[in-house]
Scaffold this motif. Structure first.
Motif, PDB file in Angstrom:
ATOM      1  N   GLU A 125       0.848  -1.197   0.000  1.00 26.75           N
ATOM      2  CA  GLU A 125       0.000   0.000   0.000  1.00 26.75           C
ATOM      3  C   GLU A 125       0.879   1.240   0.000  1.00 26.75           C
ATOM      4  OE1 GLU A 125      -2.783   0.086   3.161  1.00 26.75           O
ATOM      5  OE2 GLU A 125      -4.045  -1.518   2.325  1.00 26.75           O
ATOM      6  N   PRO A 126       0.560   2.255  -0.818  1.00 24.61           N
ATOM      7  CA  PRO A 126       1.355   3.487  -0.848  1.00 24.61           C
ATOM      8  C   PRO A 126       1.157   4.282   0.442  1.00 24.61           C
ATOM      9  CG  PRO A 126      -0.605   3.727  -2.194  1.00 24.61           C
ATOM     10  CD  PRO A 126      -0.569   2.295  -1.768  1.00 24.61           C
ATOM     11  N   PRO A 127       2.000   5.288   0.678  1.00 29.49           N
ATOM     12  CA  PRO A 127       1.839   6.115   1.895  1.00 29.49           C
ATOM     13  C   PRO A 127       0.435   6.679   2.028  1.00 29.49           C
ATOM     14  CG  PRO A 127       3.922   6.594   0.820  1.00 29.49           C
ATOM     15  CD  PRO A 127       3.190   5.675  -0.105  1.00 29.49           C
ATOM     16  N   SER A 128      -0.107   6.603   3.235  1.00 36.41           N
ATOM     17  CA  SER A 128      -1.462   7.071   3.502  1.00 36.41           C
ATOM     18  C   SER A 128      -1.546   7.459   4.973  1.00 36.41           C
ATOM     19  CB  SER A 128      -2.482   5.968   3.186  1.00 36.41           C
ATOM     20  OG  SER A 128      -2.264   4.831   4.022  1.00 36.41           O
ATOM     21  N   TRP A 129      -2.715   7.925   5.388  1.00 40.10           N
ATOM     22  CA  TRP A 129      -2.891   8.270   6.791  1.00 40.10           C
ATOM     23  C   TRP A 129      -2.754   7.042   7.676  1.00 40.10           C
ATOM     24  CZ3 TRP A 129      -2.387  12.997   8.301  1.00 40.10           C
ATOM     25  CH2 TRP A 129      -2.775  14.053   7.476  1.00 40.10           C
ATOM     26  N   GLN A 130      -3.220   5.906   7.189  1.00 44.56           N
ATOM     27  CA  GLN A 130      -3.142   4.680   7.975  1.00 44.56           C
ATOM     28  C   GLN A 130      -1.710   4.157   8.069  1.00 44.56           C
ATOM     29  OE1 GLN A 130      -5.651   1.550   6.520  1.00 44.56           O
ATOM     30  NE2 GLN A 130      -5.302   0.215   8.308  1.00 44.56           N
ATOM     31  N   HIS A 131      -0.982   4.240   6.946  1.00 41.50           N
ATOM     32  CA  HIS A 131       0.417   3.828   6.885  1.00 41.50           C
ATOM     33  C   HIS A 131       1.216   4.985   6.292  1.00 41.50           C
ATOM     34  CE1 HIS A 131      -0.494  -0.372   7.895  1.00 41.50           C
ATOM     35  NE2 HIS A 131      -1.526  -0.285   7.054  1.00 41.50           N
ATOM     36  N   PRO A 132       1.773   5.880   7.123  1.00 41.21           N
ATOM     37  CA  PRO A 132       2.416   7.106   6.626  1.00 41.21           C
ATOM     38  C   PRO A 132       3.522   6.873   5.603  1.00 41.21           C
ATOM     39  CG  PRO A 132       2.100   7.209   8.992  1.00 41.21           C
ATOM     40  CD  PRO A 132       1.742   5.817   8.586  1.00 41.21           C
ATOM     41  N   LEU A 133       4.248   5.765   5.699  1.00 41.57           N
ATOM     42  CA  LEU A 133       5.311   5.468   4.734  1.00 41.57           C
ATOM     43  C   LEU A 133       4.989   4.236   3.895  1.00 41.57           C
ATOM     44  CD1 LEU A 133       8.545   6.180   6.833  1.00 41.57           C
ATOM     45  CD2 LEU A 133       7.163   7.746   5.470  1.00 41.57           C
ATOM     46  N   GLY A 134       3.748   3.798   3.917  1.00 45.87           N
ATOM     47  CA  GLY A 134       3.332   2.660   3.115  1.00 45.87           C
ATOM     48  C   GLY A 134       3.639   1.325   3.770  1.00 45.87           C
ATOM     49  N   THR A 135       3.395   0.244   3.020  1.00 44.35           N
ATOM     50  CA  THR A 135       3.680  -1.110   3.504  1.00 44.35           C
ATOM     51  C   THR A 135       4.541  -1.843   2.481  1.00 44.35           C
ATOM     52  OG1 THR A 135       1.689  -2.045   2.472  1.00 44.35           O
ATOM     53  CG2 THR A 135       1.477  -1.202   4.721  1.00 44.35           C
ATOM     54  N   ASP A 136       5.191  -2.919   2.928  1.00 43.78           N
ATOM     55  CA  ASP A 136       6.035  -3.689   2.011  1.00 43.78           C
ATOM     56  C   ASP A 136       5.260  -4.860   1.424  1.00 43.78           C
ATOM     57  OD1 ASP A 136       5.878  -5.568   4.025  1.00 43.78           O
ATOM     58  OD2 ASP A 136       7.961  -5.366   4.666  1.00 43.78           O
ATOM     59  N   VAL A 137       5.963  -5.772   0.756  1.00 42.85           N
ATOM     60  CA  VAL A 137       5.306  -6.856   0.041  1.00 42.85           C
ATOM     61  C   VAL A 137       4.585  -7.807   1.004  1.00 42.85           C
ATOM     62  CG1 VAL A 137       7.327  -8.374   0.100  1.00 42.85           C
ATOM     63  CG2 VAL A 137       5.664  -8.598  -1.764  1.00 42.85           C
ATOM     64  N   SER A 138       4.997  -7.851   2.256  1.00 41.97           N
ATOM     65  CA  SER A 138       4.338  -8.713   3.244  1.00 41.97           C
ATOM     66  C   SER A 138       3.248  -7.993   4.011  1.00 41.97           C
ATOM     67  CB  SER A 138       5.368  -9.265   4.236  1.00 41.97           C
ATOM     68  OG  SER A 138       6.355 -10.026   3.567  1.00 41.97           O
ATOM     69  N   GLY A 139       3.054  -6.724   3.716  1.00 43.42           N
ATOM     70  CA  GLY A 139       2.048  -5.939   4.421  1.00 43.42           C
ATOM     71  C   GLY A 139       2.540  -5.336   5.720  1.00 43.42           C
ATOM     72  N   MET A 140       3.851  -5.420   5.982  1.00 41.89           N
ATOM     73  CA  MET A 140       4.408  -4.832   7.206  1.00 41.89           C
ATOM     74  C   MET A 140       4.591  -3.333   7.024  1.00 41.89           C
ATOM     75  SD  MET A 140       7.110  -7.751   8.545  1.00 41.89           S
ATOM     76  CE  MET A 140       7.908  -8.047   6.967  1.00 41.89           C
ATOM     77  N   ASP A 141       4.313  -2.586   8.087  1.00 40.40           N
ATOM     78  CA  ASP A 141       4.366  -1.127   8.038  1.00 40.40           C
ATOM     79  C   ASP A 141       5.821  -0.653   7.917  1.00 40.40           C
ATOM     80  OD1 ASP A 141       2.962   1.532   8.452  1.00 40.40           O
ATOM     81  OD2 ASP A 141       4.385   1.574  10.124  1.00 40.40           O
ATOM     82  N   VAL A 142       6.114   0.140   6.883  1.00 40.77           N
ATOM     83  CA  VAL A 142       7.481   0.593   6.625  1.00 40.77           C
ATOM     84  C   VAL A 142       7.976   1.514   7.733  1.00 40.77           C
ATOM     85  CG1 VAL A 142       8.941   1.912   5.041  1.00 40.77           C
ATOM     86  CG2 VAL A 142       7.263   0.297   4.132  1.00 40.77           C
ATOM     87  N   LEU A 143       7.145   2.434   8.195  1.00 40.25           N
ATOM     88  CA  LEU A 143       7.552   3.354   9.246  1.00 40.25           C
ATOM     89  C   LEU A 143       7.943   2.608  10.518  1.00 40.25           C
ATOM     90  CD1 LEU A 143       7.908   6.159  10.481  1.00 40.25           C
ATOM     91  CD2 LEU A 143       5.445   6.178  10.960  1.00 40.25           C
ATOM     92  N   SER A 144       7.141   1.639  10.924  1.00 37.15           N
ATOM     93  CA  SER A 144       7.441   0.880  12.136  1.00 37.15           C
ATOM     94  C   SER A 144       8.751   0.116  11.992  1.00 37.15           C
ATOM     95  CB  SER A 144       6.299  -0.097  12.438  1.00 37.15           C
ATOM     96  OG  SER A 144       5.081   0.595  12.637  1.00 37.15           O
TER      97      SER A 144
END
Length: 280
Positions: free
Chosen positions: A47-66
């Motif tokens: 998923e691209p950067p959004s309010w839910q995931h500020p820096l998006g997610t990777d191929v496994s769905g893990m939050d990039v920011l975290s």
């Protein structure tokens, strides 16, 4: 005087601010990260950067920011531990082989020549492959690679200091070898090693990230900047840029931080460059 020295220099202020951000990320990672850094969520993959995931997610769905926040612990703790160990080993070794001109000193220098004759990255990759892809094995390998650096720096200073008049005066006053080495030579030989300490941490961060990038360092799902860049590189051709970009920026800022601090420390420890009006 010390506080004003650092405050007058924008580069020092920027380096200190970046270091403070990293310390905060290390200490308060659990409070700052909005999600678990290792929990996969396939329903929210890439998923691209959004309010839910500020820096998006990777191929496994893990939050990039975290993952970036928690990776700060891995990258910095491994790098700082490795360089600190290399410093604590390399400085005494450099002092001894510089002060005593023996066959053992020559053999130690030839060992350092052998270690440094290999490309650092290739030797690091080989050692990690032999020892195993564990976090602290990476730190051990980095320590081995950096010991010759500190030893050579201190040895060069010792060779130039051991014949100085103040050393002769110390011997005339009855000082033995131990006293001469640790009370008179070592304090005057530490400046290059202290400056190199900060620079080497930045180099260690790059090596840690590089080894993980090629699959010879930290393994998934451990959050690590180089591993995150490697994971996202496979999706760049599909236009998924955020998975690699943000960890890459984190690496750049971390290395820049220690480069700035090392340069300012060099100026601070050199009285001829600390004169007013020479702020950088």
């Amino acid at each position: 005087m010390t506080f004003r020295f650092w405050l007058r220099r924008p580069a020092a202020t920027l380096g200190a601010a970046l270091l403070l951000l990293q310390v905060i990320a290390i200490v308060f990672a659990g409070m700052l990260a909005p999600y678990s850094p290792t929990m996969a969520d396939p329903l929210h993959s890439l998923e691209p950067p959004s309010w839910q995931h500020p820096l998006g997610t990777d191929v496994s769905g893990m939050d990039v920011l975290s993952r970036i926040i928690f990776a700060t612990r891995i990258n910095l703790l491994v790098s700082i531990t490795a360089v600190a160990a290399a410093f604590l080993i390399g400085v005494p070794v450099g002092l001894l082989i510089g002060f005593y001109r023996t066959i053992a000193s020559t053999l130690v220098m030839r060992l350092f020549d052998f270690i440094q004759s290999f490309p650092v990255f290739v030797l690091g990759m080989a050692l990690v492959s032999v020892l195993g892809q564990e976090i602290w094995n990476v730190a051990l390998v980095l320590a081995i690679l950096f010991v010759p650096v500190f030893a050579r720096l201190v040895r060069a200073e010792v060779l130039s200091l051991r014949e100085r008049p103040f050393i002769s005066a110390a011997r005339c006053s009855g000082a033995g070898d131990i006293s001469v080495m640790f009370r008179h030579i070592l304090p005057n030989a530490m400046t290059p090693a202290l400056v190199q300490l900060s620079i080497s941490i930045g180099m260690a961060i790059l090596l840690t990230a590089g080894l993980s990038f090629i699959g010879a360092g930290v393994r998934m799902p451990t959050p690590e900047w180089g591993l995150m860049v490697s994971s996202g590189a496979q999706q760049l051709i599909l236009g998924v840029w955020w998975v690699s970009l943000f960890p890459g920026i984190a690496i750049v800022l971390a290395v820049l931080c220690f480069a700035l601090l090392g340069d300012q420390l060099r100026i601070f420890l050199d009285p001829t460059k600390r004169a007013p009006g020479k702020a950088r």
